[in-house]
Design a protein around this motif. Structure first.
Motif, PDB file in Angstrom:
ATOM      1  N   GLN A  48       0.816  -1.211   0.000  1.00 53.82           N
ATOM      2  CA  GLN A  48       0.000   0.000   0.000  1.00 53.82           C
ATOM      3  C   GLN A  48       0.849   1.259   0.000  1.00 53.82           C
ATOM      4  O   GLN A  48       0.478   2.274  -0.598  1.00 53.82           O
ATOM      5  CB  GLN A  48      -0.933   0.002   1.219  1.00 53.82           C
ATOM      6  N   LYS A  49       2.018   1.210   0.638  1.00 56.80           N
ATOM      7  CA  LYS A  49       2.931   2.357   0.597  1.00 56.80           C
ATOM      8  C   LYS A  49       3.382   2.634  -0.836  1.00 56.80           C
ATOM      9  O   LYS A  49       3.424   3.787  -1.286  1.00 56.80           O
ATOM     10  CB  LYS A  49       4.135   2.100   1.490  1.00 56.80           C
ATOM     11  N   SER A  95      -0.432   7.955   3.945  1.00 52.88           N
ATOM     12  CA  SER A  95      -1.639   7.199   4.225  1.00 52.88           C
ATOM     13  C   SER A  95      -1.454   6.237   5.383  1.00 52.88           C
ATOM     14  O   SER A  95      -2.408   5.603   5.816  1.00 52.88           O
ATOM     15  CB  SER A  95      -2.078   6.439   2.974  1.00 52.88           C
ATOM     16  N   HIS A  96      -0.225   6.123   5.912  1.00 55.88           N
ATOM     17  CA  HIS A  96       0.028   5.191   7.001  1.00 55.88           C
ATOM     18  C   HIS A  96       0.391   5.909   8.295  1.00 55.88           C
ATOM     19  O   HIS A  96       0.771   5.294   9.262  1.00 55.88           O
ATOM     20  CB  HIS A  96       1.163   4.234   6.616  1.00 55.88           C
ATOM     21  N   SER A  97       0.303   7.231   8.285  1.00 54.91           N
ATOM     22  CA  SER A  97       0.658   7.992   9.475  1.00 54.91           C
ATOM     23  C   SER A  97      -0.437   7.865  10.527  1.00 54.91           C
ATOM     24  O   SER A  97      -1.623   7.912  10.223  1.00 54.91           O
ATOM     25  CB  SER A  97       0.872   9.471   9.103  1.00 54.91           C
ATOM     26  N   ASN A  98      -0.041   7.718  11.776  1.00 53.44           N
ATOM     27  CA  ASN A  98      -1.009   7.650  12.859  1.00 53.44           C
ATOM     28  C   ASN A  98      -1.594   9.022  13.182  1.00 53.44           C
ATOM     29  O   ASN A  98      -2.609   9.130  13.857  1.00 53.44           O
ATOM     30  CB  ASN A  98      -0.350   7.077  14.121  1.00 53.44           C
ATOM     31  N   ASN A  99      -0.934  10.066  12.691  1.00 53.62           N
ATOM     32  CA  ASN A  99      -1.359  11.413  13.038  1.00 53.62           C
ATOM     33  C   ASN A  99      -2.132  12.093  11.924  1.00 53.62           C
ATOM     34  O   ASN A  99      -2.453  13.258  12.002  1.00 53.62           O
ATOM     35  CB  ASN A  99      -0.134  12.269  13.392  1.00 53.62           C
ATOM     36  N   SER A 100      -2.366  11.384  10.822  1.00 54.70           N
ATOM     37  CA  SER A 100      -3.037  12.022   9.696  1.00 54.70           C
ATOM     38  C   SER A 100      -3.891  11.012   8.965  1.00 54.70           C
ATOM     39  O   SER A 100      -3.510   9.852   8.813  1.00 54.70           O
ATOM     40  CB  SER A 100      -1.999  12.633   8.732  1.00 54.70           C
ATOM     41  N   ARG A 101      -5.037  11.484   8.497  1.00 48.81           N
ATOM     42  CA  ARG A 101      -5.898  10.636   7.689  1.00 48.81           C
ATOM     43  C   ARG A 101      -5.767  10.983   6.203  1.00 48.81           C
ATOM     44  O   ARG A 101      -6.529  10.488   5.379  1.00 48.81           O
ATOM     45  CB  ARG A 101      -7.358  10.794   8.134  1.00 48.81           C
ATOM     46  N   ALA A 102      -4.819  11.842   5.880  1.00 43.74           N
ATOM     47  CA  ALA A 102      -4.661  12.267   4.495  1.00 43.74           C
ATOM     48  C   ALA A 102      -4.244  11.100   3.623  1.00 43.74           C
ATOM     49  O   ALA A 102      -3.516  10.222   4.050  1.00 43.74           O
ATOM     50  CB  ALA A 102      -3.610  13.388   4.399  1.00 43.74           C
ATOM     51  N   SER A 103      -4.706  11.089   2.403  1.00 41.84           N
ATOM     52  CA  SER A 103      -4.344  10.032   1.454  1.00 41.84           C
ATOM     53  C   SER A 103      -4.173  10.652   0.087  1.00 41.84           C
ATOM     54  O   SER A 103      -4.959  11.495  -0.336  1.00 41.84           O
ATOM     55  CB  SER A 103      -5.429   8.952   1.391  1.00 41.84           C
TER      56      SER A 103
END
Length: 422
Positions: free
Chosen positions: A333-334, A364-372
């Protein structure tokens, strides 16, 4: 190590094929440097003659000189309206050399760089121009591979805005000599360069009644099968795990250019091996991002082929999504996020790039962001980005002497301290 003996069966070029070859070798390639150095206009034929003469003076033994890859395929291919035209981005010239030690490659490098001075305008003072300056100004890529099975170096001349580059490859021995059958052809140029000894003009003046006898070979075992694949625009390879990068990007590019698998079941079976080798050679999202952006920039964006760039990235997305079985789901996915981010930037020049410390594969894999990146808008524009979003990929400290850097898989590339690798 003794140089390998070539056992390939030859094929004589007809007049139309020789005429194509002559046009490629005699047409100047423009190199426009970004600094105050003069622009150079160099025909491949003129450069080969200068380099060959200088190497012989340094007692570097030459076996032969060949045109390789897509440019050779272009010369040999049939011109038919019902099939896509063969395209080439590089003029890939192979110098077969006999190397006694690795230092010979550094001698070759110095002679190639010094050869460029002969193409400078007469009014330019050349006495204070050093090889490092020439390297920084006119060299796009430089690679050295030296191990038990491969001994070769590559010097690619061109600028970042130029669609065509001249690639000089100096080969003592190389294990894998082609990616796909359609680019397995090599045209032996020695008779072409000897031909102008019998004419009053240089470059070579040819006609239907007077042209050199030139031989072509295929490093794929079956020449006729390779020609059938070329003339019918078919995709076929073997053992892609032996190819640097697995041939994955080339495979997707062939699809976009109208090629079809010679055997779809066979290619579907080989796609996982392409992915596996790609992720071995380009293991991190930063490296994948750098490699993929440079690939689409040189082959699509600089030509204004934005739609084809999107098609290429969609094809790559599909192959990675379905066939990258070597990766865990999160790692796959990365990589998909990297592909989708670059895809989103093709038609979106006004969206700011990420800061240097953030890489698209991390978003897209950051715990602090839902950005994709999958959700980024796709606004239409005729002005694509010409430089990649900021990233630390491609910046390396010097790790080896004499201008070479040790890279993944035993490869070497040129490097400067905190300077982007071209």
């Amino acid at each position: 190590m003794a140089a390998p003996v070539d056992t390939c069966v030859g094929h004589s070029l007809n007049y139309n094929q020789v005429e194509k070859l002559n046009n490629i070798l005699s047409t100047p390639v423009e190199i426009q440097p970004p600094n105050n150095f003069p622009a150079l206009s160099i025909s491949p034929a003129s450069l080969v003659k200068v380099v060959r003469q200088r190497l012989l003076k340094k007692n570097i033994k030459l076996r032969d000189i060949r045109l390789n890859g897509s440019a050779a395929s272009f010369c040999l291919s049939e011109d038919r309206e019902d099939i896509p035209k063969i395209q080439y981005n590089d003029i890939d010239l192979i110098f077969g050399v006999s190397i006694d030690c690795e230092d010979d490659f550094h001698v070759i490098k110095e002679e190639v760089l010094t050869s460029l001075l002969e193409f400078f305008p007469d009014k330019v003072t050349k006495t204070n121009i050093s090889c490092p300056l020439l390297e920084e100004t006119y060299v796009r890529t430089m690679v050295l591979v030296s191990n038990s099975q491969n001994q070769w170096s590559l010097i690619s001349l061109g600028d970042q805005s130029n669609n065509i580059s001249i690639e000089l490859k100096f080969v003592h021995n190389i294990k894998r000599r082609f990616e796909f059958t359609v680019d397995s052809f090599q045209i032996i140029l020695d008779s072409y360069f000897n031909f102008d000894q019998y004419t009053d003009q240089s470059p070579v003046a040819i006609s239907q009644s007077f042209f050199p006898s030139v031989q072509a070979v295929s490093v794929y075992p079956d020449f006729e099968e390779a020609m059938d694949h070329l003339n019918n625009r078919l995709i076929h390879t073997a053992a892609p795990e032996e190819i640097r990068g697995g041939g994955l990007l080339k495979y997707c590019s062939l699809h976009v250019n109208g090629f079809q698998p010679a055997n779809r079941d066979t290619m579907n079976r080989l796609e996982p091996y392409m992915c596996s080798r790609f992720f071995i050679d380009f293991p991190t999202t930063a490296i994948q991002y750098d490699k993929l952006w440079k690939y689409v920039l040189l082959r699509f964006l600089q030509k204004g082929e934005f739609r084809r760039c999107i098609e290429f990235l969609d094809m790559l997305y599909n192959v990675v999504s379905c066939q990258a079985k070597c990766l865990m789901g999160s790692e796959r996915q990365k990589t998909i996020s990297v592909i989708m981010y670059i895809r989103s930037m093709v038609f979106v020049p006004n969206i700011p790039f990420l800061p240097p410390h953030v890489h698209p594969g991390m978003i897209s894999h950051s715990n602090n962001s839902r950005a994709s990146f999958n959700s980024m808008p796709h606004r239409q524009s005729n002005s694509p980005r010409t430089s990649p979003p900021p990233t630390t990929a491609g910046y390396y400290p010097v790790q080896a002497s004499q201008g070479y850097r040790k890279a993944v898989g035993g490869h070497w590339e040129i490097s400067q301290p905190l300077t982007q690798v071209r």
